[in-house]
Motif scaffolding. Sequence first.
Motif, short mmCIF file in Angstrom:
data_model
loop_
_atom_site.label_atom_id
_atom_site.label_comp_id
_atom_site.label_asym_id
_atom_site.label_seq_id
_atom_site.Cartn_x
_atom_site.Cartn_y
_atom_site.Cartn_z
N SER A 49 1.00 10.81 0.16
CA SER A 49 -0.48 10.72 0.24
C SER A 49 -0.96 9.32 -0.10
N VAL A 50 -0.30 8.70 -1.10
CA VAL A 50 -0.66 7.31 -1.46
C VAL A 50 -0.41 6.38 -0.27
N ALA A 51 0.77 6.54 0.37
CA ALA A 51 1.11 5.68 1.51
C ALA A 51 0.14 5.90 2.68
N ILE A 52 -0.17 7.18 2.97
CA ILE A 52 -1.09 7.49 4.08
C ILE A 52 -2.49 6.92 3.78
N GLY A 53 -2.94 7.14 2.53
CA GLY A 53 -4.31 6.77 2.17
C GLY A 53 -4.54 5.27 2.01
N LEU A 54 -3.51 4.54 1.54
CA LEU A 54 -3.73 3.12 1.23
C LEU A 54 -3.10 2.17 2.25
N GLU A 55 -2.61 2.72 3.34
CA GLU A 55 -1.90 1.89 4.32
C GLU A 55 -2.80 0.79 4.91
N ASN A 56 -4.12 1.05 4.95
CA ASN A 56 -5.02 0.05 5.53
C ASN A 56 -5.66 -0.85 4.47
N GLN A 57 -5.05 -0.84 3.25
CA GLN A 57 -5.59 -1.68 2.16
C GLN A 57 -4.69 -2.90 1.97
N PRO A 58 -5.26 -4.02 1.53
CA PRO A 58 -4.44 -5.24 1.33
C PRO A 58 -3.31 -5.06 0.31
N SER A 59 -3.45 -4.07 -0.58
CA SER A 59 -2.40 -3.89 -1.60
C SER A 59 -1.13 -3.27 -1.02
N PHE A 60 -1.21 -2.72 0.19
CA PHE A 60 -0.03 -2.06 0.77
C PHE A 60 0.91 -3.10 1.38
N PRO A 61 2.23 -2.98 1.13
CA PRO A 61 3.17 -4.05 1.55
C PRO A 61 3.10 -4.43 3.04
N THR A 62 2.84 -3.47 3.94
CA THR A 62 2.89 -3.79 5.37
C THR A 62 1.53 -4.27 5.92
N TYR A 63 0.48 -4.24 5.09
CA TYR A 63 -0.88 -4.61 5.56
C TYR A 63 -0.83 -5.95 6.32
N PRO A 64 -1.48 -6.10 7.47
CA PRO A 64 -2.47 -5.20 8.08
C PRO A 64 -1.89 -4.15 9.03
N ARG A 65 -0.56 -4.15 9.28
CA ARG A 65 -0.04 -3.18 10.25
C ARG A 65 0.33 -1.87 9.54
N ARG A 66 0.58 -0.81 10.35
CA ARG A 66 1.11 0.44 9.80
C ARG A 66 2.62 0.32 9.65
N MET A 67 3.21 1.25 8.93
CA MET A 67 4.68 1.27 8.84
C MET A 67 5.25 1.59 10.21
N THR A 68 6.38 0.95 10.54
CA THR A 68 7.03 1.24 11.83
C THR A 68 7.84 2.54 11.67
N SER A 69 8.19 3.14 12.81
CA SER A 69 8.96 4.40 12.73
C SER A 69 10.33 4.16 12.09
N SER A 70 10.90 2.96 12.30
CA SER A 70 12.23 2.71 11.69
C SER A 70 12.11 2.53 10.18
N GLU A 71 10.98 1.96 9.70
CA GLU A 71 10.76 1.87 8.24
C GLU A 71 10.60 3.26 7.64
N VAL A 72 9.87 4.11 8.36
CA VAL A 72 9.64 5.48 7.85
C VAL A 72 10.96 6.24 7.79
N SER A 73 11.72 6.24 8.90
CA SER A 73 12.95 7.04 8.88
C SER A 73 14.06 6.34 8.10
N GLY A 74 13.88 5.07 7.77
CA GLY A 74 14.82 4.41 6.86
C GLY A 74 14.58 4.77 5.40
N GLY A 75 13.52 5.56 5.13
CA GLY A 75 13.27 6.04 3.76
C GLY A 75 12.39 5.11 2.94
N LEU A 76 11.59 4.25 3.59
CA LEU A 76 10.84 3.23 2.83
C LEU A 76 9.42 3.66 2.43
#
Length: 676
Positions: free
Chosen positions: A315-342
Amino acid sequence: MGSGDGSVQPPLSQAVGYVIVVVVGLIIAFVMMLITKVLKKTTGEDNKKTEMFMTANRTVRTGLTASAVISSWLWTTAMLGSSFVGYDYGVAGPFWFAAGCSPMIVFFALLGISCKRKIPEAHTSLEVVRIRYGRTAHIVFMTLCLVNNIFACANMLLGAAAVISAVTGMHIIAATFLLPVGVTVYTFVGGIKATFLTDYFHTAIILIISCYFSVKAFTIDEIGSIGKLYDLVQAAAQRHPVSGNHDGTYLTMTSKGAMLFGILHICSNFGLVIMDTSYFIKAFSAAPSSVVPGYTIGGVSYFAIPWALGTIMSSVAIGLENQPSFPTYPRRMTSSEVSGGLVLPYAAMTIAGKGGAAAILLITFMAVTSTLSAQVIAVSSILSFDVYREYFKRNASDRDIIRSSHFGVIFFAAFSAGFSTMLHYVGIDLGWTLYMLGVVTCPGIFPMAFTILWRRQSKAAAILSPVLGLATGIAVWLGTAQHFYGSVSVSATGQILPCVYGTVASAFSPILYSVAITLLRPQNYDWNEFKKEKLALEKLESDFTTVHRHDKDTRPESRLEEGQQKSSAFDAQDLKRWGQIAAFWSIATFLGHWVIWPLPMYGSKYVFGKGFFSAWVVVAIIWLWLTMLVAIFYPIFDGGIQQITQVYQGLHQSRTTSKSVEDETPPSPSISGAVQ
């Protein structure tokens, strides 16, 4: 933390990665060696004896059994995987992840107590197969168990190495090869008791950090409260609706993808448990009265870990993905990052910065080493008891078996690292192995359970049904990948639909094969046949060891013999009653976690309101904290204090003895040094 090209810079240096993976691993190994030595000196627990090395003399109590069961399931996959299915499917993902684990842990209590009743001296589940069906069946099941262990280890190492690499920049292959080093050392020295003790230590650290995250998530400015987190997740669903979820929202149990994952997960987990000899070893190691309560308490407690951690961190990752504090900002996580367990490490970095990254690094390391040690013990037990003792040296002594067991520990640790590296280079990650695992682990589930619970299953059924089941599962898996995605590639075979169809075919077709083949010529097996086979190597120094059999009547009885006589005198009626309790709890856990709780919410297309979401998260957090108390304090109160006292008295006694020796003879520093 994001860089210009969109890649995420590791928040910690490579040095930190190497320190955690190598130095911490070796420190833990050294401490375990020390504890093993002290236990041998003060309580007579001699791990040079096979019964101690492999089954801890079958005396492990309920508290430590429950803690070890929680630990056995605390795979890196449990934390990384529950967060990534939460990110993909919303609140339904972590729930189904947890519901795919607890029922079969509790069901295992039934198998464990049945083994205690029918074959009390066994070391591995494969010995049970061999005695009942002979060598052909033994080889078939041994192959299935080893495949299961290899894929389980690869799954853990791929996830852990990806996270360590993302967090520290350490090379992924270096992480893959160095992770098993510390495990190999302490398992080599301490055997199963070292595994139980390190399980306890690792589980304590993982649960303390998980509880910290469950509170820390609500203290940062961007979130502040459960209600605010709800709003953030709601807003994210407007930006990126979830396909297959009711109304495209993350906040509903009506999620087709999560339901498919739940079915896949419970089937593959049944395979992972029943075809993993390490679970049988832990059941054999527990005292007869500890198996059912240990596994039931452990199974029900465990539910909170993927549920609470997965729900909050995804929920934290979903909710804060568009915030500057999120590591991947400004983009969303890629599918390979997600399935890599990140998902989990990125969410941890968002709420706790470098400290969060370090905490995830630590729990990933703890989880992978703890579960690897169980896998390594499992494989070394197969190589020593089921290969070496059965096919190479029937009258093997303690020393021979321990030596072959040591060889097994080193061989398997190196092999699993090499196998994981190969998977990594062909483009396979945590997500792929998590989904397809069931196709190869499930064919033996029912034939193995029938071997222990159903006296009519015939030898032909036991041999053919898992082989035919595996062939059916693989054919369905590859066929549906071709049908739905037009190719049999890594990406097509890693999709959820082919994996669900393949896993279900793999798990359930052996029931049809087994029953059909059995009906042709059913067996009517006499369970007492199991008891005629002498499997234990020794009652310390008498009775069973082929080498010492002539010493049977002359050796004095030892503490262990008394313990074993008590356990053999353990009332058969009591074991039967425990079996009934285990059956009741198995059914109750399955109905609770799979029917009564989730299905009405799925069918009614209920969407969480703010109040309900708050209650959902609060209950998950309370359950998680109770799990921490069970895992950390229950073993201490249930026999831990007694053993600590025994160790203290033993050390105190040896000091007193050394003092009296000093008083009677001229001072000799070497004697007092040796004792102390």
